[in-house]
Scaffold this motif. Structure first.
Motif, mmCIF file in Angstrom:
data_model
loop_
_atom_site.group_PDB
_atom_site.id
_atom_site.type_symbol
_atom_site.label_atom_id
_atom_site.label_comp_id
_atom_site.label_asym_id
_atom_site.label_seq_id
_atom_site.Cartn_x
_atom_site.Cartn_y
_atom_site.Cartn_z
ATOM 1 N N ARG A 28 -0.108 4.335 -2.610
ATOM 2 C CA ARG A 28 -0.957 5.415 -2.088
ATOM 3 C C ARG A 28 -0.147 6.636 -1.714
ATOM 4 O O ARG A 28 1.058 6.563 -1.491
ATOM 5 N N LYS A 70 0.807 -1.207 0.000
ATOM 6 C CA LYS A 70 0.000 0.000 0.000
ATOM 7 C C LYS A 70 0.845 1.263 0.000
ATOM 8 O O LYS A 70 0.455 2.281 -0.568
ATOM 9 N N HIS A 128 -4.999 3.982 5.867
ATOM 10 C CA HIS A 128 -4.939 2.530 5.735
ATOM 11 C C HIS A 128 -4.251 1.895 6.952
ATOM 12 O O HIS A 128 -4.633 0.825 7.417
#
Length: 560
Positions: free
Chosen positions: A308, A304, A316
């Protein structure tokens, strides 16, 4: 004179012919008795007895209603000597059994302790069973026998047992909770309806193992032992004399066989014990599960981070942390509940063995090591349960300064024991907030105890509180995402002059199962639970090293 001689002759002939019909063992023993005693036995071939149906393993009714236990085995041995039969008169409780004997509906109580009150209507044999007397409790703050403190407590005993007479006579101010049987008394103590229970270790251990009560422990073992005898109605002295002779004739091998049948006293090979294996495998399973969850979370987070932006990464991370804590909590709760019951039984057994074995022996040393291992495992389990338990808050108007003072009082002994001084710099103008004071006490007590362990001895603990209005960029990022510039905050700081935290580990101190303490001295859940409680109050908690040495923990709460 002729009539007396005739009576003696007839008794002698009766003994002679009855002895011819008796079995060899009975006949041999009956030869040692007087003519009067043999005549009495011939006239009373059946002796009625009654007892406690809930005193396992000494005497009890099994699921089919049959009388069982150590006392029955002794009665069978007495039958093999005297040649009489014992017929049971059913009773519902021990108190009911005493009443049956007083009213003449039964002749004998196979298991009873001698007390001044009972001697008014019973005649006792010499004691033939002895068990250590113990005090059982579920309270963590009760660890010894203190008659003065006992005056403010409720003490559970079985109605009619000798403990009731003893406590009423020696400690008349103690509030007694009279229960009908041992299992009820244990549950009364387990549920907090009584503070402690007085009993003997054999029957309490047996009942706990059968009922799976997991939160009880032995808080004190008395020097005196419970001595159990047989007792007959006071109008049957010849029966009491016969029972004494029969009991004295029972060999040590026969006594040991009965004891081993009902109470397993052999020192256990602890590494082969199935309960020990269950604990070991369960703890290993918890650690393995935690490691697997942590690895999975780290890999997902790494993917992630590459995909991101920083804002999405932070969002998250919070989501994954929540999922991790939920899964670990479920796993911890399940394992802890499965392990706690057998661990409690193992603890009771080890304590009993510790009392039986010489402390200077090799076996005694092994028992002490087992006790320490059980205590460490119990600490881990309690931490797991607290970590997994749902945090429901009892919110009400709360003075945080008072919460701090109350928490300091609770650790006053530890502070004095380690010669640690305290400094309170609390703002008297602190406004109240809506909070759960008991949960916040848990947070502060954990912080104070961590500080005490870090300082060890001769340290200084400082607690300060203040009210301030948040300025943009003025809090060093401690309140990021929780508060906004202009918010009025209550800030509480806990400082110590201990060893501090290694810089590489500061960011991990709030992670579950992370600890800086030596192996076996910490669960790594205290700060994680504290952070959860603070965040449920809408606050923040952070930890940093102080420039002058030691650590500083800062808590922030928004005023109402």
């Amino acid at each position: 004179m002729k009539k007396i001689c005739l009576a003696i002759f007839l008794s002698f002939m009766s003994l002679l012919f009855s002895g011819m019909a008796l079995s060899g063992t009975v006949a041999d023993f009956r030869k040692t008795l007087s003519i009067e005693e043999n005549a009495w036995l011939d006239a009373h071939p059946v002796i009625r007895f009654t007892g406690d149906p809930n005193y396992a393993p000494v005497e009890f009714e099994d699921k089919t209603g049959r009388y069982q236990g150590m006392s029955l085995d002794y009665l069978n041995l007495i039958t093999s000597r005297l040649g009489v039969n014992f017929k049971r008169v059913e009773s519902t409780t021990f108190y009911d059994a005493l009443k049956l004997v007083r009213e003449g509906q039964a002749d004998l109580l196979p298991v009873v302790a001698e007390t001044p009150k009972r001697k008014q209507y019973l005649s006792f044999t010499a004691p033939y069973l002895r068990f250590p007397a113990v005090m059982i409790t579920a309270r963590a703050d009760v660890d010894h026998w203190n008659p003065e403190e006992l005056k403010a407590m409720k003490v559970a005993v079985v109605h009619g047992y000798n403990w009731e007479d003893w406590l009423s006579r020696e400690y008349p101010d103690v509030a007694l909770v009279l229960d009908p049987d041992i299992e009820t008394a244990l549950r009364t103590t387990s549920f907090g309806l009584a503070d402690v229970m007085i009993g003997d270790i054999a029957t309490t251990t047996y009942s706990i193992s059968k009922t799976n009560i997991s939160n009880l422990r032995v808080a004190h073992q008395f020097e005196e032992s419970l001595q159990l005898s047989m007792a007959v109605r006071s109008d049957l002295p010849i029966l009491r004399a016969l029972l004494d002779k029969a009991l004295a004739n029972i060999s040590e091998e026969e006594k040991q066989a009965i004891t081993k049948k009902w109470i397993h006293l052999e020192p256990p090979i602890w590494w082969k014990n199935p309960t020990f294996r269950l604990v070991a495998w369960s703890v290993s399973g918890v650690l393995t599960g935690v490691i697997l969850v942590a690895l999975a979370w780290n890999r997902t987070l790494a993917r992630k981070v590459r995909q991101r932006t920083l804002e999405l990464e932070e969002a998250h991370q919070r989501l994954m942390q929540s999922a991790k804590l939920e899964s670990v909590g479920r796993l911890a709760a399940g394992v802890a509940h499965e392990v706690k019951n057998p661990l409690a039984i193992l603890q009771m057994g080890v304590e009993f063995l510790g009392a039986e074995l010489p402390k200077e022996s090799d076996a005694g040393a092994v028992i002490r090591d087992m006790e320490e291992a059980i205590q460490r495992a119990d600490g881990v389990i309690k931490g797991l349960l607290d970590f997994s338990r749902e945090k429901k808050l009892d919110m009400r108007k709360t003075d945080l300064n008072q919460v701090v003072r109350d928490s300091l009082k609770l650790v006053h002994y530890e502070l004095g024991h380690h010669n640690i001084s305290t400094e309170e710099d609390l703002n008297p103008e602190l406004p109240p907030i809506n909070a759960d004071p008991d949960k916040l006490k848990q947070v502060f007590i954990n912080l104070f105890m961590n500080a005490i362990h870090a300082m060890k001895r001769d340290g200084k603990l400082r607690v300060a509180s203040e009210v301030k209005r948040l300025k943009k960029g003025a809090d060093g990022g401690k309140a990021t995402g929780k508060f906004h510039p202009g918010d009025q905050l209550i800030v509480i700081e806990v400082e110590d002059n201990g060893t501090g935290i290694e810089p590489a580990k500061v960011g991990k101190v709030f992670d579950p199962f992370f600890t800086t303490k030596p192996v076996g001295q910490g669960t790594g859940l205290g700060l994680s639970v504290s952070r959860t409680i603070v965040e449920l109050h809408g606050g923040t908690i952070s930890l940093n090293n102080r420039d002058g040495g030691g650590a500083s923990v800062v808590l922030m709460f928004k005023t109402n």
